[in-house]
Design a protein around this motif. Structure first.
Motif, PDB file in Angstrom:
ATOM      1  N   ALA A  42       9.294  46.494  38.376  1.00  0.00           N
ATOM      2  CA  ALA A  42       8.928  45.084  38.527  1.00  0.00           C
ATOM      3  C   ALA A  42       7.499  44.870  38.040  1.00  0.00           C
ATOM      4  CB  ALA A  42       9.060  44.644  39.983  1.00  0.00           C
ATOM      5  N   HIS A  43       7.340  43.989  37.078  1.00  0.00           N
ATOM      6  CA  HIS A  43       6.017  43.610  36.579  1.00  0.00           C
ATOM      7  C   HIS A  43       5.559  42.287  37.202  1.00  0.00           C
ATOM      8  CE1 HIS A  43       5.022  46.665  33.605  1.00  0.00           C
ATOM      9  NE2 HIS A  43       6.281  46.664  33.211  1.00  0.00           N
ATOM     10  N   GLY A  44       6.304  41.215  36.939  1.00  0.00           N
ATOM     11  CA  GLY A  44       5.901  39.890  37.394  1.00  0.00           C
ATOM     12  C   GLY A  44       6.007  39.720  38.903  1.00  0.00           C
ATOM     13  N   THR A  45       5.222  38.804  39.433  1.00  0.00           N
ATOM     14  CA  THR A  45       5.152  38.590  40.878  1.00  0.00           C
ATOM     15  C   THR A  45       6.490  38.126  41.448  1.00  0.00           C
ATOM     16  OG1 THR A  45       2.812  38.061  40.680  1.00  0.00           O
ATOM     17  CG2 THR A  45       3.917  37.350  42.699  1.00  0.00           C
ATOM     18  N   ALA A  46       7.222  37.300  40.721  1.00  0.00           N
ATOM     19  CA  ALA A  46       8.519  36.837  41.226  1.00  0.00           C
ATOM     20  C   ALA A  46       9.480  38.005  41.394  1.00  0.00           C
ATOM     21  CB  ALA A  46       9.108  35.797  40.271  1.00  0.00           C
ATOM     22  N   GLY A  47       9.439  38.954  40.470  1.00  0.00           N
ATOM     23  CA  GLY A  47      10.291  40.134  40.579  1.00  0.00           C
ATOM     24  C   GLY A  47       9.854  41.047  41.706  1.00  0.00           C
ATOM     25  N   ILE A  48       8.546  41.196  41.882  1.00  0.00           N
ATOM     26  CA  ILE A  48       8.036  42.008  42.993  1.00  0.00           C
ATOM     27  C   ILE A  48       8.490  41.400  44.320  1.00  0.00           C
ATOM     28  CG2 ILE A  48       5.957  42.813  44.164  1.00  0.00           C
ATOM     29  CD1 ILE A  48       4.564  42.763  41.384  1.00  0.00           C
ATOM     30  N   ARG A  49       8.384  40.087  44.415  1.00  0.00           N
ATOM     31  CA  ARG A  49       8.798  39.402  45.653  1.00  0.00           C
ATOM     32  C   ARG A  49      10.290  39.610  45.901  1.00  0.00           C
ATOM     33  NH1 ARG A  49       6.950  34.849  44.378  1.00  0.00           N
ATOM     34  NH2 ARG A  49       4.935  35.123  45.452  1.00  0.00           N
ATOM     35  N   GLN A  50      11.088  39.498  44.849  1.00  0.00           N
ATOM     36  CA  GLN A  50      12.529  39.686  44.997  1.00  0.00           C
ATOM     37  C   GLN A  50      12.851  41.106  45.465  1.00  0.00           C
ATOM     38  OE1 GLN A  50      15.299  40.232  41.540  1.00  0.00           O
ATOM     39  NE2 GLN A  50      16.015  38.183  42.117  1.00  0.00           N
ATOM     40  N   ALA A  51      12.144  42.091  44.914  1.00  0.00           N
ATOM     41  CA  ALA A  51      12.381  43.487  45.292  1.00  0.00           C
ATOM     42  C   ALA A  51      12.013  43.736  46.750  1.00  0.00           C
ATOM     43  CB  ALA A  51      11.578  44.408  44.366  1.00  0.00           C
ATOM     44  N   VAL A  52      10.887  43.190  47.180  1.00  0.00           N
ATOM     45  CA  VAL A  52      10.458  43.362  48.565  1.00  0.00           C
ATOM     46  C   VAL A  52      11.464  42.726  49.509  1.00  0.00           C
ATOM     47  CG1 VAL A  52       8.690  42.705  50.246  1.00  0.00           C
ATOM     48  CG2 VAL A  52       8.006  43.556  47.994  1.00  0.00           C
ATOM     49  N   THR A  53      11.899  41.527  49.188  1.00  0.00           N
ATOM     50  CA  THR A  53      12.858  40.824  50.036  1.00  0.00           C
ATOM     51  C   THR A  53      14.177  41.588  50.134  1.00  0.00           C
ATOM     52  OG1 THR A  53      11.884  38.682  49.439  1.00  0.00           O
ATOM     53  CG2 THR A  53      14.121  38.656  50.346  1.00  0.00           C
ATOM     54  N   ALA A  54      14.574  42.232  49.028  1.00  0.00           N
ATOM     55  CA  ALA A  54      15.834  42.979  49.009  1.00  0.00           C
ATOM     56  C   ALA A  54      15.752  44.281  49.791  1.00  0.00           C
ATOM     57  CB  ALA A  54      16.252  43.257  47.576  1.00  0.00           C
ATOM     58  N   GLY A  55      14.529  44.755  50.053  1.00  0.00           N
ATOM     59  CA  GLY A  55      14.377  45.964  50.844  1.00  0.00           C
ATOM     60  C   GLY A  55      14.329  47.244  50.041  1.00  0.00           C
ATOM     61  N   VAL A  56      13.705  47.217  48.865  1.00  0.00           N
ATOM     62  CA  VAL A  56      13.593  48.427  48.062  1.00  0.00           C
ATOM     63  C   VAL A  56      12.609  49.401  48.713  1.00  0.00           C
ATOM     64  CG1 VAL A  56      14.102  47.097  45.984  1.00  0.00           C
ATOM     65  CG2 VAL A  56      11.710  47.626  46.565  1.00  0.00           C
ATOM     66  N   ASP A  57      12.584  50.626  48.183  1.00  0.00           N
ATOM     67  CA  ASP A  57      11.741  51.663  48.764  1.00  0.00           C
ATOM     68  C   ASP A  57      10.492  51.952  47.946  1.00  0.00           C
ATOM     69  OD1 ASP A  57      13.618  52.673  51.031  1.00  0.00           O
ATOM     70  OD2 ASP A  57      14.881  52.501  49.248  1.00  0.00           O
ATOM     71  N   SER A  58      10.539  51.698  46.652  1.00  0.00           N
ATOM     72  CA  SER A  58       9.333  51.825  45.835  1.00  0.00           C
ATOM     73  C   SER A  58       9.355  50.768  44.750  1.00  0.00           C
ATOM     74  CB  SER A  58       9.211  53.222  45.206  1.00  0.00           C
ATOM     75  OG  SER A  58      10.074  53.393  44.105  1.00  0.00           O
TER      76      SER A  58
END
Length: 396
Positions: free
Chosen positions: A215-231
């Motif tokens: 994830a580069h962009g902030t929207a993608g980072i936010r989506q990953a965090v919300t989904a519960g990724v590990d790294s």
């Protein structure tokens, strides 16, 4: 049973104070004992084990690179190379593993390949490979050439299950587009819907596998965090017109103990242009201060980032306020713990895998010594690095 006794001027075990001098006993593939030479147990004092003297060297755990691509070959156009029907993937992987071993890297996490690279036959010693196998992306998206394009929830579950069946240790999801392998998506925007991303994370966790999110962009980072990724890999906070650092999201990442692998390579400290080191350093410092846990990785295999260059990337962490001793701990013990293999490697403790390197001198005073290992052990197999490598082999 093969027993080797290594005596060195200093031993950094990764737990407790350095031993100066120190001795490490290797019994086949594992560390049998570590301690001061005068305390060597009698059973090894009287044995006919091979004894290796390293009077001016430091022994320390083997390095861990948490983000590599073994099949890319550091080529200018990895996408075209991957599609080349004449390219022998096994040979590329074997070359990559040899380069890593020469550099003192004894564990890697391979985050994207056409198949599970830990299963590629390899003659001789080589680094431990944690593989993510085929990464999930969208049709025409980032790294779609690796064969992981998915469109439906059923596709997502099927690919995750196939990776798990073939021995994947992690599941990689290309949450945003990227910069190196083309594709029609943007590095600054998510490729998947929120529901698809959640389905990918749930499927991986259902198989007991952790999720690494590109994830580069902030929207993608936010989506990953919300989904519960590990790294989160890269985590550059980039936008089409600059950067969009989200302090609240950083706090959430810290609270959820989500790792960040910033993929710092040997060129990062001198970077200008789209991702200048001055900005990157500031963002990383903010994340560290907020309690986000970093795990070092170089993204080796992409253009301009050869596998052997990993030790040359580590001095960049001094710009984040880390001492050489802290950087060594970060790329050994802490990295192994972060990748969930601290029970196997990362320290020189009895019972763990005999993954270690010897460097000429004291790397806690001069971190550059990590770039010139004189001996590497991977699961107890000894390897003497090629010391005739030309500088261009590293900086290319």
């Amino acid at each position: 049973m093969t027993v080797r006794i290594l005596d060195a001027a200093q031993v950094l075990t990764g737990v407790g104070a350095a031993l100066a001098p120190g001795t490490v006993v290797i019994d086949d593939q594992h560390i049998a004992w570590t301690g001061p030479p005068h305390e060597l147990p009698a059973e090894w004092r009287t044995t006919e084990a091979e004894r290796i003297s390293l009077p001016d060297a430091t022994l320390l755990p083997g390095l861990v690179d948490a983000h590599v691509h073994l099949t890319f070959g550091a080529l200018m156009n990895p996408s075209a190379a991957i599609q080349d029907p004449t390219r022998e993937v096994g040979a590329i992987v074997r070359t990559a593993r040899h380069q890593l071993l020469n550099a003192g890297v004894t564990t890697v996490r391979d985050l994207g390949a056409p198949r599970c690279t830990d299963a590629v036959p390899y003659a001789g010693p080589g680094p431990r490979v944690l593989t993510a196998a085929v990464p999930l992306t969208v049709p025409g998206g980032h790294c779609h050439d690796l064969g992981g394009a998915v469109s439906t929830f059923a596709d997502i579950r099927k690919l995750v299950a196939a990776n798990a069946t073939h021995g994947a240790d992690w599941i990689k999801v290309m949450v945003t587009g990227g910069f190196t392998t083309g594709g029609r998506s943007s590095p600054y925007e998510p490729q998947f819907t929120d529901a698809q991303m959640r389905a990918a994370a749930d499927a991986a966790h259902g198989h007991g596998l952790a999720v690494a999110a590109h994830a580069h962009g902030t929207a993608g980072i936010r989506q990953a965090v919300t989904a519960g990724v590990d790294s989160i890999e890269h985590c550059t906070w980039m936008s089409a017109d600059g950067f969009d650092l989200d302090h609240g999201l950083i706090r959430e990442m810290a609270d959820r103990q989500i790792l960040v692998c910033p993929t710092i390579n040997h060129l990062a400290g001198s970077a200008t242009g789209r991702l200048p080191w001055s900005v990157r350093r500031e963002h990383l410092q903010i994340m560290i201060d907020a309690g986000v846990r970093l795990v070092p990785g170089s993204d080796s295999g992409i253009p301009h980032t050869p596998h052997a260059a990993y030790p040359h990337s580590l001095p960049a962490y001094t710009d984040l306020g880390l001492t050489p001793s802290e950087i060594i701990d970060l790329t050994t013990r802490q990295a192994a713990d972060a990748l969930r293999i601290g029970h196997l490697t990362g320290t020189l403790c009895a019972g763990l895998s005999a993954d270690l390197i010897a460097v000429p001198g004291d790397p806690t005073r001069n971190l550059d010594l990590l770039t010139t290992p004189i001996l590497v052990a991977a699961a107890g197999h000894l390897h003497y690095p090629d010391t005739t490598r030309a500088p261009e082999d590293i900086s290319a």
